[in-house]
Design an enzyme around this catalytic site. Structure first.
Site, mmCIF file in Angstrom:
data_model
loop_
_atom_site.group_PDB
_atom_site.id
_atom_site.type_symbol
_atom_site.label_atom_id
_atom_site.label_comp_id
_atom_site.label_asym_id
_atom_site.label_seq_id
_atom_site.Cartn_x
_atom_site.Cartn_y
_atom_site.Cartn_z
ATOM 1 N N GLU A 114 0.822 -1.211 0.000
ATOM 2 C CA GLU A 114 0.000 0.000 0.000
ATOM 3 C C GLU A 114 0.856 1.261 0.000
ATOM 4 O OE1 GLU A 114 -2.810 -0.284 3.191
ATOM 5 O OE2 GLU A 114 -3.971 -1.870 2.221
ATOM 6 N N HIS A 163 -10.445 1.462 0.072
ATOM 7 C CA HIS A 163 -10.891 0.578 1.151
ATOM 8 C C HIS A 163 -12.397 0.345 1.142
ATOM 9 C CE1 HIS A 163 -6.837 1.293 2.653
ATOM 10 N NE2 HIS A 163 -7.023 0.307 3.496
#
Length: 308
Positions: free
Chosen positions: A159, A192
């Site tokens: 990430e 997300h």
């Protein structure tokens, strides 16, 4: 006599097109990262070891692809700087040790309250916490745990490489360093939202509850993303954001409600407050470029470069 005006218009058009290419590439990386999680069809929950392993392979491949995306953007946008793609993405040796230690220390200062809380809850106190931290057997069990590896290693590495290391260099020339710190986390936060799909598939909660939880997660991940983007811009390294990300994943959100009910509430709340104050005091000193040398990504910033 009109040539300077035409040159200025051409330069402005080029800057706008470079911005669009950069933003679209960031969107592409976000879609690739999230989409790679769902190329494996399975009815198993996301925490099942086999699902974790396949998804880890997917995001690691996307992360490996991200330097090529940045390189392609540099070619299309005719970006020429005296730094390699790896250096722009924060993968470099100059200032590596302070970049690994100081941002992590800063983040631990912010978590002073939860850390003190953990010591209070441990029957052996600080000694017990220290023993747990250095216990080889505990670390061996962690490394063998697929969920731990995903949360503490693969997720932070992939990430931060994709959403900070790759995206910030493509956004800085367009928005400037300060705006990029707040723009890049939006891609991270929105990415997300894919957890909504997982929750709906498993029918764990009502849609209203799922949306509320996802909204809170979006807020938290966006704020956290802005923090690690700030660390990246200030240090020019991706290792600091990765370690901070891993540490925060291990700690979770500070449990203020539990602290308010604790028998030693005054001391505990004092540690929470001191952690926050010390964090604010140390935020800029511990991320000063003095420790990290020349920041490669600053070479992409539009004038004034000092804003970096």
């Amino acid at each position: 006599m009109f040539e300077p005006e035409h040159a200025a218009v051409h330069q402005e058009d080029h800057a706008i097109s470079r911005c669009w290419v950069g933003v679209l590439n960031c969107l592409l990386l976000s879609c690739l990262y999230v989409g790679s999680l769902y190329i494996w069809r399975s009815s198993l929950p996301r925490d099942h070891p086999s699902v974790i392993k396949r998804r880890c392979v997917s995001v690691l491949l996307v992360s490996a692809l991200s330097p090529a995306v940045v390189k392609t953007w540099m070619h299309w946008s005719d970006v020429r700087v005296g730094a390699s793609v790896w250096e722009l993405m924060g993968i470099r040796l100059d200032g590596f040790v302070p970049a690994a230690v100081l941002p992590l220390l800063l983040t631990m200062v912010f978590y002073l309250g939860p850390l003190v809380h953990s010591v209070m809850e441990n029957p052996k106190g600080f000694t017990g916490e220290l023993q747990s931290a250095v216990d080889v057997q505990s670390w061996r069990l962690c490394v063998e745990d697929a969920v731990w590896l995903r949360n503490q290693v693969v997720a932070p590495v992939t990430e931060e490489l994709v959403f900070r290391g790759a995206m910030l260099p493509m956004l800085v020339p367009c928005t400037g360093p300060r705006a990029a710190v707040f723009l890049a986390p939006l891609f991270f936060g929105v990415a997300h939202f894919h957890h909504i799909i997982e929750q709906r598939r498993l029918h764990k909660d009502r849609m209203s509850v799922i949306l509320m939880v996802s909204g809170m997660q979006f807020l938290y991940t966006t704020v956290f993303g802005a923090y690690t983007a700030f660390i990246f811009m200030r240090t020019g390294h991706v290792v600091g954001p990765i370690l901070c990300h891993s540490f925060c994943n291990s700690q979770g959100l500070p449990d203020i409600s539990s602290a308010l009910k604790h028998p030693q509430r005054p001391a505990l709340l004092f540690s929470y407050l001191m952690g926050l104050l010390l964090f604010l005091v140390l935020l800029f000193p511990l991320t000063d470029s003095f420790f990290y040398g020349v920041i490669p990504i600053c070479s992409l910033a539009p004038p004034p470069v000092s804003a970096c």
